[in-house]
Write an enzyme that holds these catalytic residues in place. Structure first.
Site, PDB file in Angstrom:
ATOM      1  N   ASP A   1       0.859  -1.184   0.000  1.00 32.79           N
ATOM      2  CA  ASP A   1       0.000   0.000   0.000  1.00 32.79           C
ATOM      3  C   ASP A   1       0.899   1.238   0.000  1.00 32.79           C
ATOM      4  O   ASP A   1       1.120   1.854   1.042  1.00 32.79           O
ATOM      5  CB  ASP A   1      -0.875  -0.036   1.266  1.00 32.79           C
ATOM      6  CG  ASP A   1      -2.112   0.841   1.132  1.00 32.79           C
ATOM      7  OD1 ASP A   1      -2.325   1.406   0.046  1.00 32.79           O
ATOM      8  OD2 ASP A   1      -2.857   0.958   2.119  1.00 32.79           O
TER       9      ASP A   1
ATOM     10  N   GLU B   1      -6.468   5.121  -8.817  1.00 29.97           N
ATOM     11  CA  GLU B   1      -7.767   5.616  -8.355  1.00 29.97           C
ATOM     12  C   GLU B   1      -8.356   6.721  -9.233  1.00 29.97           C
ATOM     13  O   GLU B   1      -7.654   7.640  -9.649  1.00 29.97           O
ATOM     14  CB  GLU B   1      -7.609   6.139  -6.916  1.00 29.97           C
ATOM     15  CG  GLU B   1      -8.922   6.455  -6.245  1.00 29.97           C
ATOM     16  CD  GLU B   1      -8.890   6.164  -4.752  1.00 29.97           C
ATOM     17  OE1 GLU B   1      -9.793   6.649  -4.071  1.00 29.97           O
ATOM     18  OE2 GLU B   1      -7.985   5.464  -4.265  1.00 29.97           O
TER      19      GLU B   1
ATOM     20  N   LYS C   1      -9.539   1.983  -9.284  1.00 28.85           N
ATOM     21  CA  LYS C   1     -10.168   2.137  -7.962  1.00 28.85           C
ATOM     22  C   LYS C   1     -11.313   3.136  -8.026  1.00 28.85           C
ATOM     23  O   LYS C   1     -11.150   4.239  -8.534  1.00 28.85           O
ATOM     24  CB  LYS C   1      -9.135   2.636  -6.937  1.00 28.85           C
ATOM     25  CG  LYS C   1      -8.290   1.547  -6.349  1.00 28.85           C
ATOM     26  CD  LYS C   1      -7.237   2.104  -5.432  1.00 28.85           C
ATOM     27  CE  LYS C   1      -7.628   2.053  -3.974  1.00 28.85           C
ATOM     28  NZ  LYS C   1      -6.492   2.383  -3.105  1.00 28.85           N
TER      29      LYS C   1
ATOM     30  N   THR D   1     -13.093   0.780  -3.441  1.00 32.41           N
ATOM     31  CA  THR D   1     -12.412   1.241  -2.228  1.00 32.41           C
ATOM     32  C   THR D   1     -13.378   1.988  -1.303  1.00 32.41           C
ATOM     33  O   THR D   1     -14.549   2.154  -1.635  1.00 32.41           O
ATOM     34  CB  THR D   1     -11.195   2.118  -2.628  1.00 32.41           C
ATOM     35  OG1 THR D   1     -10.436   2.410  -1.455  1.00 32.41           O
ATOM     36  CG2 THR D   1     -11.622   3.420  -3.282  1.00 32.41           C
TER      37      THR D   1
ATOM     38  N   PHE E   1     -12.060  -1.529   4.470  1.00 32.25           N
ATOM     39  CA  PHE E   1     -11.101  -0.843   5.336  1.00 32.25           C
ATOM     40  C   PHE E   1     -11.218  -1.360   6.772  1.00 32.25           C
ATOM     41  O   PHE E   1     -12.308  -1.399   7.322  1.00 32.25           O
ATOM     42  CB  PHE E   1     -11.355   0.668   5.307  1.00 32.25           C
ATOM     43  CG  PHE E   1     -10.776   1.343   4.092  1.00 32.25           C
ATOM     44  CD1 PHE E   1     -10.652   0.671   2.889  1.00 32.25           C
ATOM     45  CD2 PHE E   1     -10.356   2.666   4.144  1.00 32.25           C
ATOM     46  CE1 PHE E   1     -10.117   1.293   1.766  1.00 32.25           C
ATOM     47  CE2 PHE E   1      -9.823   3.301   3.030  1.00 32.25           C
ATOM     48  CZ  PHE E   1      -9.703   2.617   1.831  1.00 32.25           C
TER      49      PHE E   1
END
Length: 327
Positions: free
Chosen positions: A27, A106, A142, A167, A189
């Protein structure tokens, strides 16, 4: 005995053991960290790209993106937007030289409630990768897990063969809708869920197995495996290594360089906690969510509503900061 060098040589680090059960993803937008920990895939987001773009070592990529924006011309706003997209792709392309798998890039969080806008922007990013000689099979786009984002993902997957990573996923309703949309991967998450419970409840510490974020991902994993959904579950946003170890066996886990370092220095036996076999034996019931039901179920989860909107605002704010820097 565990401290003796002889014993330690025989035992693999927790990170190496984890890789036997779970696909480890980095990440980060920092190439050095990627080279050091050798993950299969890597994920980026506006906040990570902003942090990396401010490092002197990556100045050349920023300069290339700016030059690209200027070359395409148009209004200043268009030039900055094009430079920003290009910067994301330049980082992604560099990351792909260092990993065997896929990179996640993203779509601007300010499009989170604009289905068509997200589809258009996703296709534009894929075109930029294509110009760089990179096939769409190595990219995950994303998207925010809003209703609009999930429907954009459904179209991108079915009509364009573009793989999506959903996400900012906090609620079970979001996970169900993503599975029904047939997206490639979701990023529920963990740490941000824990943050909310710590900030809004009396309990300030949780054992890993009782961590609300760990419990959320465990339920989603079990539901997907019980009902045979192909969508990959990738736990994300970890606050400590305890959360990661408690999700051993999850399809994928995306981990920051700091926590990858901690896992690589730890030597204890790691036992998988999630498995398809156990998931198939769990007592979850299958549900179907149309838009009305999705909005209702998601709205019933106060944590998820607050963390989703907060996450979109933070990614949008970092996108604005990135644009200011490019300007």
């Amino acid at each position: 005995l565990s401290g003796s060098p002889v014993k330690r040589q025989k035992m693999e680090s927790v990170l190496d053991q984890l890789k036997h059960h779970t696909t480890v993803v980095a990440d980060t937008g920092d190439f050095n960290a990627i080279e050091e920990y050798k993950p299969l895939d890597a994920t980026t987001n506006p906040s990570l790209i902003l942090a990396a773009a401010q490092m002197p070592v990556y100045q050349e990529l920023v300069d290339d993106a700016v030059a690209y924006g200027k070359k395409l011309g148009g209004s200043e706003e268009e030039q900055i937007k094009n430079a920003s997209d290009k910067l994301f792709v330049l980082f992604g392309a560099e990351i792909l030289k260092r990993i065997p798998g896929r990179v996640s890039t993203e779509v601007d969080a300010r499009l989170s409630f604009d289905k068509e806008g997200m589809i258009q922007r996703a296709r534009r990013l894929i075109d930029l990768y294509k110009e760089a000689g990179i096939s769409k099979d190595r990219i995950l786009i994303k998207l925010s897990s809003t209703w609009e984002g999930i429907q954009a993902g459904k179209v991108l997957e079915a009509e364009y063969g573009i793989h999506c990573n959903m996400t900012l996923l906090f609620s079970f309703a979001q996970a169900v809708a993503c599975a029904e949309a047939g997206v490639t991967l979701i990023s529920p998450f963990v740490g941000r869920i824990l943050d909310w419970y710590v900030a809004n409840g009396d309990k300030k510490t949780f054992e890993p197995s009782e961590d609300p974020g760990v419990k959320s991902v465990t339920k989603i994993y079990n539901y997907y495996k019980k009902f045979g959904y192909k969508t990959i579950v990738m736990g994300a946003s970890f606050r400590n290594t305890g959360e990661i170890k408690a999700l051993t066996g999850c399809d994928y886990l995306t981990i920051s360089p700091k926590l990858l370092a901690e896992l690589s220095k730890e030597y204890v036996k790691l036992t998988p906690t999630l498995s398809v076999k156990e998931a198939q034996a769990c007592d979850l019931e299958k549900i179907h969510l149309d838009e009305k039901a999705f909005r209702w179920h998601h709205n019933e989860d106060q944590m998820a509503v607050e963390k989703l909107s907060d996450g979109i605002r933070k990614f949008a704010a970092d996108a604005v900061k990135l644009e200011r820097m490019l300007k």
